[in-house]
Design an enzyme around this catalytic site. Structure first.
Site, mmCIF file in Angstrom:
data_model
loop_
_atom_site.group_PDB
_atom_site.id
_atom_site.type_symbol
_atom_site.label_atom_id
_atom_site.label_comp_id
_atom_site.label_asym_id
_atom_site.label_seq_id
_atom_site.Cartn_x
_atom_site.Cartn_y
_atom_site.Cartn_z
ATOM 1 N N SER A 1 25.131 35.229 61.974
ATOM 2 C CA SER A 1 24.813 33.823 61.729
ATOM 3 C C SER A 1 23.791 33.598 60.621
ATOM 4 O O SER A 1 23.971 32.697 59.786
ATOM 5 C CB SER A 1 24.358 33.167 63.034
ATOM 6 O OG SER A 1 25.414 33.123 63.966
ATOM 7 N N LYS B 1 22.523 31.398 77.333
ATOM 8 C CA LYS B 1 23.196 30.108 77.179
ATOM 9 C C LYS B 1 22.994 29.201 78.394
ATOM 10 O O LYS B 1 22.873 27.976 78.247
ATOM 11 C CB LYS B 1 24.681 30.311 76.907
ATOM 12 C CG LYS B 1 24.968 30.945 75.553
ATOM 13 C CD LYS B 1 26.459 31.127 75.325
ATOM 14 C CE LYS B 1 26.722 31.800 73.982
ATOM 15 N NZ LYS B 1 28.174 31.976 73.720
ATOM 16 N N ASN C 1 24.896 26.468 73.558
ATOM 17 C CA ASN C 1 24.636 27.451 72.498
ATOM 18 C C ASN C 1 23.929 26.824 71.301
ATOM 19 O O ASN C 1 23.772 27.464 70.273
ATOM 20 C CB ASN C 1 25.942 28.123 72.047
ATOM 21 C CG ASN C 1 26.788 27.231 71.166
ATOM 22 O OD1 ASN C 1 26.793 26.004 71.322
ATOM 23 N ND2 ASN C 1 27.514 27.831 70.232
ATOM 24 N N ALA D 1 32.507 35.931 82.608
ATOM 25 C CA ALA D 1 32.232 34.691 83.334
ATOM 26 C C ALA D 1 30.863 34.122 82.961
ATOM 27 O O ALA D 1 30.263 33.376 83.725
ATOM 28 C CB ALA D 1 32.312 34.941 84.839
ATOM 29 N N GLY D 2 30.374 34.473 81.776
ATOM 30 C CA GLY D 2 29.096 33.967 81.298
ATOM 31 C C GLY D 2 29.245 32.655 80.544
ATOM 32 O O GLY D 2 30.210 31.909 80.736
ATOM 33 N N GLY D 3 28.291 32.401 79.637
ATOM 34 C CA GLY D 3 28.273 31.131 78.923
ATOM 35 C C GLY D 3 29.494 30.868 78.075
ATOM 36 O O GLY D 3 30.011 29.744 78.024
ATOM 37 N N ALA D 4 29.999 31.894 77.376
ATOM 38 C CA ALA D 4 31.186 31.704 76.532
ATOM 39 C C ALA D 4 32.410 31.383 77.379
ATOM 40 O O ALA D 4 33.229 30.524 77.021
ATOM 41 C CB ALA D 4 31.436 32.960 75.696
ATOM 42 N N ARG E 1 32.446 41.939 85.508
ATOM 43 C CA ARG E 1 31.895 43.094 86.225
ATOM 44 C C ARG E 1 30.945 42.662 87.343
ATOM 45 O O ARG E 1 30.660 43.423 88.253
ATOM 46 C CB ARG E 1 31.193 44.037 85.245
ATOM 47 C CG ARG E 1 32.150 44.610 84.199
ATOM 48 C CD ARG E 1 31.543 45.744 83.421
ATOM 49 N NE ARG E 1 32.365 46.134 82.294
ATOM 50 C CZ ARG E 1 33.447 46.905 82.366
ATOM 51 N NH1 ARG E 1 33.851 47.350 83.546
ATOM 52 N NH2 ARG E 1 34.133 47.212 81.276
ATOM 53 N N GLY F 1 37.175 36.750 66.413
ATOM 54 C CA GLY F 1 35.796 36.292 66.500
ATOM 55 C C GLY F 1 35.264 35.681 65.224
ATOM 56 O O GLY F 1 34.383 34.818 65.256
#
Length: 278
Positions: free
Chosen positions: A22, A72, A93, A129-132, A152, A242
């Site tokens: 970034s 996030k 984000n 299963a996180g922020g994304a 996981r 990506g």
């Protein structure tokens, strides 16, 4: 949106922020725009002192910050104001400072929505299963027949399934060891894990053949082609990598930061230069 003359600092906050592209993407753009902003990595470990980060973001010279893994959900929780999408997903984000408040947005969500929400998807496999993953799920609200979620951390996967159920999407969770079988049943696979970060990482489903017509969406980018995308290429499947996601979510920041129309073209040129040099 306008900022004080001394507000020039943008950051990316994450446990491996200094490894992201970034800053390389945005700094040449700001130079071309002549607005004197700078974009810097801010490495904050998973168990870092988050109150210190919060206080730092309220400094008078700060415009805002992108937020990446694993912060996030923290970003959504500490914001003073949240977009509707952030409130629903529980993940942000992008934090933008306005006076002494932080406003939270989710441009990951906008990117996925722009790329995938034009049609419905019968069976979505969410890897992670996180922020994304939360952003992807909310972006496709009303566009998913059924969803399979694997992570996981089974508890986190169950939490995300509860969010899906609350939005009217039926689904299930499966153990990560069953990814290959679940992948064969999907019409859309979204990799929202770090798998693919290293060149030696294989596709999460290994050498399993996917169903013809499956679309593969990968949040991960690198100097190499990720195993996830290489598998899609080898099997002749449509995909979004990506790098495309990086650009889409950056373009979604333009109106939120009050930047001009020429910013999109400069972002595209900047990303092109990065990829040519890798």
């Amino acid at each position: 949106m306008s900022y004080e003359d001394n507000a020039t600092q943008l950051f990316i906050i994450g446990s491996h922020a200094s490894h992201t592209m970034s800053p390389d993407l945005w700094n040449p753009v700001f130079e071309k725009l002549g607005n004197h902003w700078t974009y810097q990595p801010w490495d904050v470990p998973a168990q870092g002192e988050m109150q210190e980060v919060h206080n730092g973001l309220l400094a008078a010279d700060v415009v805002g910050a992108n937020v990446t893994m694993p912060h996030k959900q923290w970003a959504a929780a500490i914001a003073d104001e949240r977009s509707e999408q952030v409130s629903l997903s529980g993940a942000a984000n992008l934090l933008i400072r306005q006076d002494d408040q932080l406003h939270a947005y989710n441009t990951d969500l906008i990117a996925v929505e722009n790329r995938l929400a034009a049609k419905s998807h019968d069976h979505v496999l969410l890897l992670g299963a996180g922020g994304a993953a939360r952003a992807a799920l909310v972006a496709l609200k009303g566009r998913i027949g059924t969803v399979t979620i694997t992570d996981r951390n089974q508890d986190v996967a169950e939490e995300l399934l509860s969010l899906a159920n609350g939005m009217g999407t039926r689904g299930r969770t499966v153990d990560f060891s069953h990814v290959a079988e679940a992948a064969t049943q999907a019409s859309l696979i979204i990799n929202a894990t770090p798998i693919g970060k290293y060149p030696e990482d294989p596709a999460p489903w290994g050498k399993t053949r996917l169903t013809p017509g499956t679309f593969v969406y990968d949040f991960v980018y690198g100097e190499h082609v990720t195993g996830t995308i290489q598998s899609a290429i080898d099997q002749g499947l449509e995909y979004s990598d990506g790098w495309e996601h990086l650009l889409l979510q950056a373009e979604a920041m333009i109106p939120l930061l009050g930047l001009g129309e020429q910013t999109a073209a400069q972002l595209q040129l900047s990303l092109k230069r990065i990829r040519e040099n890798n």
